[in-house]
Scaffold this motif. Sequence first.
Motif, PDB file in Angstrom:
ATOM      1  N   UNK A 107      48.181  42.768  40.729  1.00 43.59           N
ATOM      2  CA  UNK A 107      47.035  42.869  41.218  1.00 43.59           C
ATOM      3  C   UNK A 107      46.399  43.444  42.517  1.00 43.59           C
ATOM      4  N   UNK A 108      47.186  43.308  43.214  1.00 43.53           N
ATOM      5  CA  UNK A 108      47.473  43.717  44.831  1.00 43.53           C
ATOM      6  C   UNK A 108      46.842  45.422  44.842  1.00 43.53           C
ATOM      7  N   UNK A 109      47.435  45.573  43.681  1.00 44.43           N
ATOM      8  CA  UNK A 109      48.144  47.289  43.992  1.00 44.43           C
ATOM      9  C   UNK A 109      47.091  48.733  42.756  1.00 44.43           C
ATOM     10  N   UNK A 110      46.535  47.211  42.121  1.00 43.10           N
ATOM     11  CA  UNK A 110      45.490  47.930  40.923  1.00 43.10           C
ATOM     12  C   UNK A 110      44.425  49.182  41.659  1.00 43.10           C
ATOM     13  N   UNK A 111      44.046  48.675  43.158  1.00 43.13           N
ATOM     14  CA  UNK A 111      42.751  48.941  43.677  1.00 43.13           C
ATOM     15  C   UNK A 111      44.030  50.106  44.842  1.00 43.13           C
TER      16      UNK A 111
ATOM     17  N   UNK B 354      32.622  36.704  42.246  1.00 45.78           N
ATOM     18  CA  UNK B 354      33.530  36.983  43.478  1.00 45.78           C
ATOM     19  C   UNK B 354      33.562  37.359  45.012  1.00 45.78           C
ATOM     20  N   UNK B 355      34.218  35.910  45.042  1.00 47.17           N
ATOM     21  CA  UNK B 355      33.762  36.267  46.810  1.00 47.17           C
ATOM     22  C   UNK B 355      34.954  37.421  47.643  1.00 47.17           C
ATOM     23  N   UNK B 356      35.576  37.830  46.877  1.00 49.71           N
ATOM     24  CA  UNK B 356      36.783  38.497  47.074  1.00 49.71           C
ATOM     25  C   UNK B 356      37.889  37.962  48.027  1.00 49.71           C
ATOM     26  N   UNK B 357      37.939  37.051  48.030  1.00 53.04           N
ATOM     27  CA  UNK B 357      38.901  36.959  49.370  1.00 53.04           C
ATOM     28  C   UNK B 357      40.179  36.644  48.526  1.00 53.04           C
ATOM     29  N   UNK B 358      40.846  36.075  47.526  1.00 52.81           N
ATOM     30  CA  UNK B 358      41.752  35.866  47.634  1.00 52.81           C
ATOM     31  C   UNK B 358      42.315  37.017  46.402  1.00 52.81           C
ATOM     32  N   UNK B 359      43.702  37.733  46.378  1.00 46.88           N
ATOM     33  CA  UNK B 359      43.518  38.767  45.490  1.00 46.88           C
ATOM     34  C   UNK B 359      43.565  38.408  43.562  1.00 46.88           C
ATOM     35  N   UNK B 360      43.661  37.233  43.492  1.00 44.28           N
ATOM     36  CA  UNK B 360      43.662  37.144  41.889  1.00 44.28           C
ATOM     37  C   UNK B 360      42.191  37.617  41.012  1.00 44.28           C
ATOM     38  N   UNK B 361      41.668  36.572  42.014  1.00 43.06           N
ATOM     39  CA  UNK B 361      40.315  36.496  41.241  1.00 43.06           C
ATOM     40  C   UNK B 361      39.426  38.198  41.589  1.00 43.06           C
ATOM     41  N   UNK B 362      40.370  38.617  42.944  1.00 49.17           N
ATOM     42  CA  UNK B 362      39.210  39.324  43.594  1.00 49.17           C
ATOM     43  C   UNK B 362      39.177  41.237  42.485  1.00 49.17           C
ATOM     44  N   UNK B 363      40.406  41.025  41.892  1.00 47.99           N
ATOM     45  CA  UNK B 363      40.891  42.477  41.509  1.00 47.99           C
ATOM     46  C   UNK B 363      40.929  42.200  39.877  1.00 47.99           C
ATOM     47  N   UNK B 364      41.139  40.321  39.687  1.00 47.03           N
ATOM     48  CA  UNK B 364      41.724  40.329  38.277  1.00 47.03           C
ATOM     49  C   UNK B 364      39.866  40.468  37.227  1.00 47.03           C
ATOM     50  N   UNK B 365      38.950  39.931  38.130  1.00 46.87           N
ATOM     51  CA  UNK B 365      37.984  39.904  37.594  1.00 46.87           C
ATOM     52  C   UNK B 365      37.251  41.233  36.877  1.00 46.87           C
ATOM     53  N   UNK B 366      37.350  42.171  37.990  1.00 48.09           N
ATOM     54  CA  UNK B 366      37.029  43.119  37.918  1.00 48.09           C
ATOM     55  C   UNK B 366      37.924  43.968  37.147  1.00 48.09           C
ATOM     56  N   UNK B 367      39.016  43.867  36.743  1.00 45.76           N
ATOM     57  CA  UNK B 367      39.786  44.558  35.490  1.00 45.76           C
ATOM     58  C   UNK B 367      39.115  44.208  34.138  1.00 45.76           C
ATOM     59  N   UNK B 368      39.337  42.487  34.145  1.00 48.50           N
ATOM     60  CA  UNK B 368      38.792  41.610  33.112  1.00 48.50           C
ATOM     61  C   UNK B 368      37.581  42.819  32.540  1.00 48.50           C
TER      62      UNK B 368
END
Lengths: 322, 450
Positions: A107-111, B354-368
Amino acid sequence: MSETNPKFKVTIDGVEVEVDPGTTILNAARLIGGDVVPPAMCYYSSLQGSGGKCRTCLVEVSKGSEKDPRPMPKLVVSCSTPIMDGMEVKNKSSEKVMDARAGVVEMLLINHPLDCPICDQAGECDLQNLAYEHGKSTTRYEFERRTFDKVDIGEYIKLHMTRCILCYRCVYTANQLTDQREHGILNRGDAAEIGTFIEKNLKNEFIGNVIDVCPVGALTDKTFRFRSRVWYTKPMDAHRDCKCCSGKAVVWMIGDEVARVTARKDQYGEVKEFICNECRFEKKEKSDWTIEGPRHIDRNSVISANHYEVEAPAHTPLLNKA
Amino acid sequence: MDRKLLLEHIGVEGIHTHDVYRKQGGYKAVEKALKSMSPDDIVEEVKKSGLRGRGGAGFPTGMKWSFIAKPEGVPRHFLCNADESEPGTFKDRYLMEKIPHLLIEGMILSSYALGCNQSYIYIRGEYMYVLQILEKAIAEAYANGWLGKNIKGSGFDLDLAVTTGAGAYICGEETALIESLEGKRGNPRIKPPFPAVKGLWGRPTVVNNVETIAAVVPIVNEGGDAYAQFGIGRSTGTKLISASGNINKPGVYEINMGITVEEFIYSDTYCGGMKNGKKLKACVPGGSSVPILPHYLVCKTAAGEDRLMSYESLSDGGFATGSMLGSGGFIVYDEDQCIVRNTWNFSRFYHHESCGQCSPCREGTGWMEKVLHRLEYGHGKMEDIDLLWDIQRKIEGNTICPLGDAAAWPVAAAIRHFREEFEWHVNEPKLCVTKNYGLVTEKKFEPVNA
């Protein structure tokens, strides 16, 4: 005090350690050291309120405490979960943890732009180390990556937001180390960015420390940008008389030149004594500094792989010549 | 027991004004409590009533109240969470808009029970007109001596204020709400410490949903035991359900927990059946963040029993064959709807919020969201389905607040129950752009109310 206080026993990956009540799992693991220490991208021991955000330090608590032996239902962040007496924690020995951590790295690396070949942080980058240890060599992300324009935030600091992993360390640093906070997080979700509202300059004697706390190459030193790869420079412990800070720093030399100055980082990449902007950006002459000797870097970085310290005695007379 | 507890007087002309509300028996509970009950008595009654949080998680309210720390000399705070932003949920708005004094009365009772002298209603920014209604009602309550210093000579002081957010879903999470109320960026805090120990301005704080607070009024009026007579099992009392989707009569209904889902959808008292005589395809029983149920699991559980509108029955079977009551946002889909599109829509919402604080939610929601968008618009690949499953698995449980779970569950459930529909989107890239799955397949959804 510590003698009268009862100590809590905690077992991490089968290694037992006794710590004071209130210690977090991460700090208990750091007392043991070595492989059991979970990686931390956002936690910074000297910054109050940091931690809990990057989720790389997730661990499994397989036994809550002596009193309540139930395991915790979810993985917990080791950097902000206090230990209980008799707690059993699994870090590397838990498959669930390794799986979740691999997920977080992904997740950290995708962006992240993965522009390591032109990034000044390369070689001493926490994200690089983390990805090397827990990441995959390929990506499943097939979309355009998030990008931002590079911003000059002040005379000495460049903000390259595209590389940022939003650990909030620099915000806490500015908040707690300096008189006024001039930057923070703007926007929300994956559009969130570090920003100085209406592109203001960061002006503060200690603001340069945000470069040191940044785990990636998002905040870089403009006096050092693109001058050299870090592993070609030689870190030397040095000090000078400074009116506003301890003056204890590491100077990174290219030959006889001081390429850059940073604060001294411990084995977890954390600065204990922050240095001022004057020491960091303006004292770039060898004569400004009293050089103590080679800096031992014991983090798993490219720099430490050089083992230049072994040859250090031979170089010492050379250093003193100037 | 068809009696309503919260919306009993909803039809009365002018019930939003103090005088009419008082005539209908309003503020009786406050009079009773201040005169004859100690704060602990109220907590005890709420415990007896078995009231569970109506905001989504369903945590027992009495227990939550008993957790509040009571250090000497530190003020405590009571907050009302009116940041209702869950797609499909609009019960709190209805309650505040129509009968604002019920909420104020509940706030007085709860604050008295917890010993709080300063309470806040945190309302979402989009409800600006509701804010005006509430402020008017609060001014009336002050004028009539229900708020302020020494309420009705009891020696209990309470100040009540309404604050608005700026319209962020995340501020409905209690610690984010507290941050926002403090004037900071609405990021959830890392727990522990829990708000009951360290909440608003570092003081012990309790946050409750609008409907939960309103339910305290009938509990005090009639006693906890009488309240517990309503409902079924551990789901006591009545619940407001916001019904929407392809039904004849969408709207807010107060139900006695324990009626069957079938009755709720098909009876004329409630939703009035499917619109245009279509067949039921799926149902989201508790707001966008709970797992979706396919038609064969809506009215019956996997074990073949009738599914009831209650916390337990809706979550029967876990996430494999069940869902959650959540906040009561009941969304019904008929046979023409496209589950992939719906899932993409939900995902888009969580990506945005997503508030963008923690990485799985910040990046994962956008990816999904991006992967679902690709599937919905005919550019998907078969591997995308497994990829989605893997992303949601990596988000769920690994985030600071439940938003990560809320983003992951609908995607997981959609793939679990409607995998063939995802596959159809991959196999028919041209068709899926122009037509919904339900309109082109021969597959018929078995009528469930036959």
